[in-house]
Scaffold this motif. Structure first.
Motif, mmCIF file in Angstrom:
data_model
loop_
_atom_site.group_PDB
_atom_site.id
_atom_site.type_symbol
_atom_site.label_atom_id
_atom_site.label_comp_id
_atom_site.label_asym_id
_atom_site.label_seq_id
_atom_site.Cartn_x
_atom_site.Cartn_y
_atom_site.Cartn_z
ATOM 1 N N VAL A 99 0.841 -1.203 0.000
ATOM 2 C CA VAL A 99 0.000 0.000 0.000
ATOM 3 C C VAL A 99 0.877 1.255 0.000
ATOM 4 C CG1 VAL A 99 -1.655 1.370 1.339
ATOM 5 C CG2 VAL A 99 -1.981 -1.100 1.095
ATOM 6 N N ALA A 100 1.908 1.257 0.825
ATOM 7 C CA ALA A 100 2.805 2.417 0.892
ATOM 8 C C ALA A 100 3.487 2.657 -0.447
ATOM 9 C CB ALA A 100 3.839 2.218 1.994
ATOM 10 N N HIS A 101 3.890 1.580 -1.114
ATOM 11 C CA HIS A 101 4.549 1.695 -2.417
ATOM 12 C C HIS A 101 3.591 2.319 -3.446
ATOM 13 C CE1 HIS A 101 7.230 0.711 -5.753
ATOM 14 N NE2 HIS A 101 6.157 0.253 -6.391
ATOM 15 N N VAL A 102 2.355 1.838 -3.476
ATOM 16 C CA VAL A 102 1.366 2.369 -4.413
ATOM 17 C C VAL A 102 1.065 3.832 -4.088
ATOM 18 C CG1 VAL A 102 -1.035 2.218 -5.172
ATOM 19 C CG2 VAL A 102 0.325 0.132 -4.917
ATOM 20 N N LEU A 103 0.960 4.129 -2.805
ATOM 21 C CA LEU A 103 0.672 5.502 -2.377
ATOM 22 C C LEU A 103 1.757 6.459 -2.851
ATOM 23 C CD1 LEU A 103 -1.302 7.203 -0.547
ATOM 24 C CD2 LEU A 103 0.377 6.857 1.268
ATOM 25 N N LEU A 104 3.025 6.066 -2.667
ATOM 26 C CA LEU A 104 4.131 6.906 -3.123
ATOM 27 C C LEU A 104 4.101 7.069 -4.635
ATOM 28 C CD1 LEU A 104 7.191 5.713 -0.993
ATOM 29 C CD2 LEU A 104 5.961 7.876 -0.799
ATOM 30 N N ASP A 105 3.824 5.979 -5.318
ATOM 31 C CA ASP A 105 3.851 5.987 -6.775
ATOM 32 C C ASP A 105 2.743 6.863 -7.369
ATOM 33 O OD1 ASP A 105 4.939 4.935 -9.297
ATOM 34 O OD2 ASP A 105 3.003 3.930 -9.480
ATOM 35 N N GLN A 106 1.560 6.797 -6.773
ATOM 36 C CA GLN A 106 0.409 7.484 -7.364
ATOM 37 C C GLN A 106 0.147 8.872 -6.775
ATOM 38 O OE1 GLN A 106 -3.096 5.018 -7.427
ATOM 39 N NE2 GLN A 106 -2.121 3.366 -8.570
ATOM 40 N N TYR A 107 0.432 9.041 -5.488
ATOM 41 C CA TYR A 107 0.072 10.305 -4.830
ATOM 42 C C TYR A 107 1.195 10.909 -4.001
ATOM 43 C CZ TYR A 107 -4.606 9.045 -6.276
ATOM 44 O OH TYR A 107 -5.716 8.707 -7.044
ATOM 45 N N VAL A 138 -2.034 12.625 3.147
ATOM 46 C CA VAL A 138 -2.959 13.765 3.196
ATOM 47 C C VAL A 138 -3.868 13.761 1.969
ATOM 48 C CG1 VAL A 138 -3.119 16.290 3.084
ATOM 49 C CG2 VAL A 138 -1.487 15.198 4.637
ATOM 50 N N ARG A 139 -3.293 13.463 0.818
ATOM 51 C CA ARG A 139 -4.091 13.464 -0.412
ATOM 52 C C ARG A 139 -5.213 12.423 -0.356
ATOM 53 N NH1 ARG A 139 -1.647 16.643 -4.344
ATOM 54 N NH2 ARG A 139 0.537 17.184 -3.931
ATOM 55 N N VAL A 140 -4.939 11.246 0.191
ATOM 56 C CA VAL A 140 -6.010 10.245 0.265
ATOM 57 C C VAL A 140 -6.976 10.553 1.406
ATOM 58 C CG1 VAL A 140 -4.697 8.418 -0.874
ATOM 59 C CG2 VAL A 140 -4.600 8.606 1.621
ATOM 60 N N ALA A 141 -6.504 11.302 2.405
ATOM 61 C CA ALA A 141 -7.430 11.746 3.455
ATOM 62 C C ALA A 141 -8.455 12.723 2.884
ATOM 63 C CB ALA A 141 -6.658 12.405 4.597
ATOM 64 N N LEU A 142 -8.029 13.513 1.901
ATOM 65 C CA LEU A 142 -8.900 14.531 1.313
ATOM 66 C C LEU A 142 -9.743 14.009 0.154
ATOM 67 C CD1 LEU A 142 -6.346 17.496 1.239
ATOM 68 C CD2 LEU A 142 -8.244 17.199 2.839
ATOM 69 N N ASP A 143 -9.402 12.811 -0.337
ATOM 70 C CA ASP A 143 -10.057 12.296 -1.535
ATOM 71 C C ASP A 143 -10.368 10.806 -1.348
ATOM 72 O OD1 ASP A 143 -10.805 11.401 -4.067
ATOM 73 O OD2 ASP A 143 -9.283 12.575 -5.112
ATOM 74 N N LYS A 144 -11.610 10.523 -1.038
ATOM 75 C CA LYS A 144 -12.023 9.141 -0.766
ATOM 76 C C LYS A 144 -11.787 8.229 -1.972
ATOM 77 C CE LYS A 144 -15.965 6.475 0.955
ATOM 78 N NZ LYS A 144 -17.397 6.539 1.363
ATOM 79 N N ARG A 145 -12.021 8.750 -3.161
ATOM 80 C CA ARG A 145 -11.825 7.943 -4.360
ATOM 81 C C ARG A 145 -10.351 7.581 -4.550
ATOM 82 N NH1 ARG A 145 -14.299 10.160 -9.884
ATOM 83 N NH2 ARG A 145 -12.703 11.736 -9.542
ATOM 84 N N ALA A 146 -9.461 8.508 -4.245
ATOM 85 C CA ALA A 146 -8.031 8.225 -4.334
ATOM 86 C C ALA A 146 -7.641 7.116 -3.371
ATOM 87 C CB ALA A 146 -7.221 9.489 -4.042
ATOM 88 N N ALA A 147 -8.218 7.153 -2.180
ATOM 89 C CA ALA A 147 -7.937 6.117 -1.192
ATOM 90 C C ALA A 147 -8.390 4.751 -1.699
ATOM 91 C CB ALA A 147 -8.624 6.442 0.126
ATOM 92 N N GLU A 148 -9.555 4.708 -2.307
ATOM 93 C CA GLU A 148 -10.066 3.446 -2.858
ATOM 94 C C GLU A 148 -9.171 2.925 -3.975
ATOM 95 O OE1 GLU A 148 -13.979 4.637 -3.948
ATOM 96 O OE2 GLU A 148 -14.797 4.425 -1.905
ATOM 97 N N GLU A 149 -8.652 3.825 -4.807
ATOM 98 C CA GLU A 149 -7.745 3.436 -5.886
ATOM 99 C C GLU A 149 -6.469 2.822 -5.335
ATOM 100 O OE1 GLU A 149 -7.053 6.916 -8.199
ATOM 101 O OE2 GLU A 149 -9.037 6.919 -9.117
#
Length: 210
Positions: free
Chosen positions: A8-16, A194-205
């Motif tokens: 999850v951390a790897h994807v988070l860094l890569d996308q956001y 922070v970006r996924v905290a502000l954007d539910k759809r980003a978190a789901e992605e």
């Protein structure tokens, strides 16, 4: 859980995992200009306004030449208002233009325009609150962005970033989160959270991709 969290951390860094400073065109350095620009960005981001508008307003101020405390202080109030408006920051433009001028004067008067002097003078968490427009959230944003060059604050994972961690199923403590990435990636991790905290759809992605 460990493998899943790492994925999850790897994807988070890569996308956001793009810091707001980099988005605003700020080169992260322990220098007066860079630190001042991050302070301005933190001020703008801490208002109840969309992050992309705050970033655009910061870029407009910098493009207009207000890249350090001296130039911000010497700019007219109307020049600051116009730059903020160009970035779409219209709801708070007049008050913010005043605050930016007052904050620049304070920085010049107390620290000769150099936030490194503030760092040496005492606890930045307290001293940053002296600047007009910088409240608790502004302090969080500033330290979250500069933790890569002010390592005594790392890992700086504030409450908003922890909300993002919960949303994507990552550990809920700064130390546990820090173990998931390289030290150099901590600012990017915090920004991604922070970006996924502000954007539910980003978190789901992120969760789906991991």
């Amino acid at each position: 859980m460990g493998k899943k969290s790492g994925a999850v951390a790897h994807v988070l860094l890569d996308q956001y995992g793009r810091t707001y400073a980099s988005e605003a065109g700020i080169k992260l350095r322990d220098s007066p200009g860079s630190l001042y620009q991050i302070l301005v960005l933190a001020h703008l981001l801490s208002a109840r306004i969309k992050a992309d508008i705050a970033v655009a307003a910061a870029r407009a101020l910098f493009d207009a030449g207000m890249r350090d405390a001296r130039r911000m202080a010497e700019a007219s109030w109307q020049q600051r208002v116009d730059a903020l408006g160009e970035g779409g920051y219209r709801r708070y433009d007049e008050r913010t233009a005043t605050q930016l001028g007052d904050a620049a004067e304070l920085l010049r008067r107390e620290y000769r325009g150099d936030l490194r002097r503030l760092r040496q003078a005492g606890d930045p968490k307290k001293l940053l609150r002296d600047f007009p427009g910088i409240g608790p959230s502004g302090v969080d944003i500033f330290l979250r962005e500069v933790q890569g060059i002010w390592p005594e604050f790392a890992p700086y994972i504030d409450s908003k970033a922890l909300q993002g961690a919960e949303r994507v199923g990552l550990p809920k403590t700064p130390k546990a989160l820090a173990r998931l990435v390289k030290e150099d990636d901590l600012p990017r991790l915090a920004a991604g959270l922070v970006r996924v905290a502000l954007d539910k759809r980003a978190a789901e992605e992120v969760r789906a991709a991991a």
